[in-house]
Design a protein around this motif. Sequence first.
Motif: not given
Length: 775
Positions: A411-417
């Motif tokens: 989630i952190t790497v994929g969304f990034r915001d």
Amino acid sequence: MDLEGVIGNSPVKKDSWKTVLTLAYQSLGVVYGDLSTSPLYVYKSTFAEDIQHSETNEEIYGVLSFVFWTLTLIPLLKYVFIVLRADDNGEGGTFALYSLLCRHARISTLPNCQLADEELSAYNKDVILSDNKSSIGSSLKYTLEKHRVLQKMLLILALIGTCMVIGDGVLTPALSVFSAVSGLELSMSKEHHQYVEVPVACAILVFLFSLQHYGTHRVGFLFAPIVITWLLCISAIGVYNIFHWNPHVFKALSPYYMYKFLKKTQKGGWMSLGGILLCITGSEAMYADLGHFSQLSIKIAFTCLVYPSLILAYMGQAAYLSKHHNIESDYRIGFYVSVPEKLRWPVLAIAILAAVVGSQAIITGTFSIIKQCSALGCFPRVKIIHTSSKIHGQIYIPEINWTLMLLCLAITVGFRDTKHMGNASGLAVITVMLVTTCLMSLVIVLCWHQSIFFAICFIIFFGSVEALYFSASLIKFLEGAWFPIALSFIFLVVMYVWHYGTLKKYEFDVQNKVSINWILSLGPNLGIVRVRGIGLIHTELVSGIPAIFSHFVTNLPAFHQVVVFLCIKSVPVPHVRPDERFLVGRVGPKEYRLYRCIARYGYRDIHKDDLEFEKDLVCSIAEFIRSEKPQCSLGIEDVECDGKMTVVGTTSSNLDGIRMCEDDGDFSQMAGTSELKELKNPEKLRKRVRFVVPESPRIDTDTREELQELMDAREAGMAFILGHCYVRAKSGSSLMKRLVINLGYDFLRRNSRGPTYALGIPCASTLEVGMIYLV
């Protein structure tokens, strides 16, 4: 394998104010970590795209008004004053509501329920606020009990809420940590910031999940001070911003500004409600963690500290933004921009710690709810490690922990915001609240026996508010809200497939159980040689003889002199008292030495894997033999006394019953009173087993002989017979059933853990027999 301190925190409701205040202090670190960190990302998510901050301040005042009334209506009014009262013997959460409904309407999906379960003390402690049962409530109860479709729909509704809680366990750590780390954006350029923020957040998440196996009790004493420091910090900054920038910001608390906000922004304002919704992230934890504290302590902590601190924090941010309209970009409208520059680094450090605490609470809650699902047969068996011997709710599940970590990192790497993370988290949160509202309306009628009018008002008032937020979150499906839906769908399929396969397997056991007449035709020796020892046969059946036993009798030349059919079952209550743990009865006539023992556990009870369970099991059978009424043992027609089973407690809870010693040392210290006497085995064997029984009433010869045989059998050793089943759909089944059983359930069964108690059994004492189940 028994529970220590199972009722350890149930009397807190009647404790002194000192105890209540201590619990309120502790709850700040466990319950409110997630809710208290919401100011980090609410305004940033709200103004991300749908609305703009203008010179008129109508947008910021409208958002503040929505935040204030949302915090007032949902956490304060709904949870603190209403939902917290619907506790299941002190426990809370989605499964607590479902458990209450199952007991009052008899709609439990557990296949091996018995009437004896309704005699449990925890089963009868119902929350009844009125003695007048309405006719509408009775008809609603009858309708639920009659229609299986409604029961399945209710189960699916509870599972959806559970799946969304698991989704929240993935999203909350990622969102909280990422938002806390975003404070770095004010100390470096955006070009450099985007390369620092994600790696730092990922490193913190890996560190957080790596510490889970140590248990929260080792660092738990730090949680409450961190959250208190954070709440005092944001409230102090809020007060400073109010008086320094805009003392008149309090006028925005009027509902009129919500009307002006929606009138001006229209569709954009409606879509921005998905960001405003994040202000109540973590509210469900007040109810879900009720079992660790008390209603009063949670209410005091929220109303006296958490609620006012959050309101001051949001008002302070709005006051600052109302005087600062030249925002360079949307990412600078976040929490840290309103923090005085000299305090930003200390506040950043406290925010990261508070985010870790909030994430810890939801991770622990995810472990707990998966354990409850597994206990109620709705989730594959997983390895459960108890990280604290004193606090029964602190557990660690390795498979779930690493799965959550990988999903959080993705989630952190994929969304990034925070925009996409906020959209995803908001949908998960509001779905859980909608499920709670629906189940709560049924509890009001079926459990509290209140007027149907009150239940309708409850679901219309709170349901309409939550439906508004739900629609605003759902409209952002492509902007992150798809993730909790996809994740929940996967978990829902896993849960329902496992539950369906478990039910079909039990139905096969019931249909193929051995007739008692067949046992009687074999005679006391069962037509084979009876050797010394105890044969423990695990079965899911609570009555009748499992088919696996006939395999042994017909294919093996010898069997043990004492046979125990053991059923370890879950009941729809949170805890079963140790003195009500076992149900013990006799199968067949007395000389057959066949016993049935049912060990009952609540969905929040701990199964400890140690030798004490074996000792408790043997002592419970010995106590049953000693206290058995003659008319039950002499009956010929009613040779299977399943309807006359005796409730026997564990050794630690039954101080006046039979006790057992297995060591070779002097037993005089335990049997040093005149009221006790020993039954000793005269032979010298590798393990000496002795029963200590009460002297009065006198034990007759037959009972003494039976106890002697049980001692001899225990000395010879105990063999565990486990069934290894291969479940297949029978010929003629539909394609969907074949896919579910042959592929889905078979895959889950092969990759799940065995029975909990079997993990500590020596391999040399285990006999596993394969059987094919055609369901």
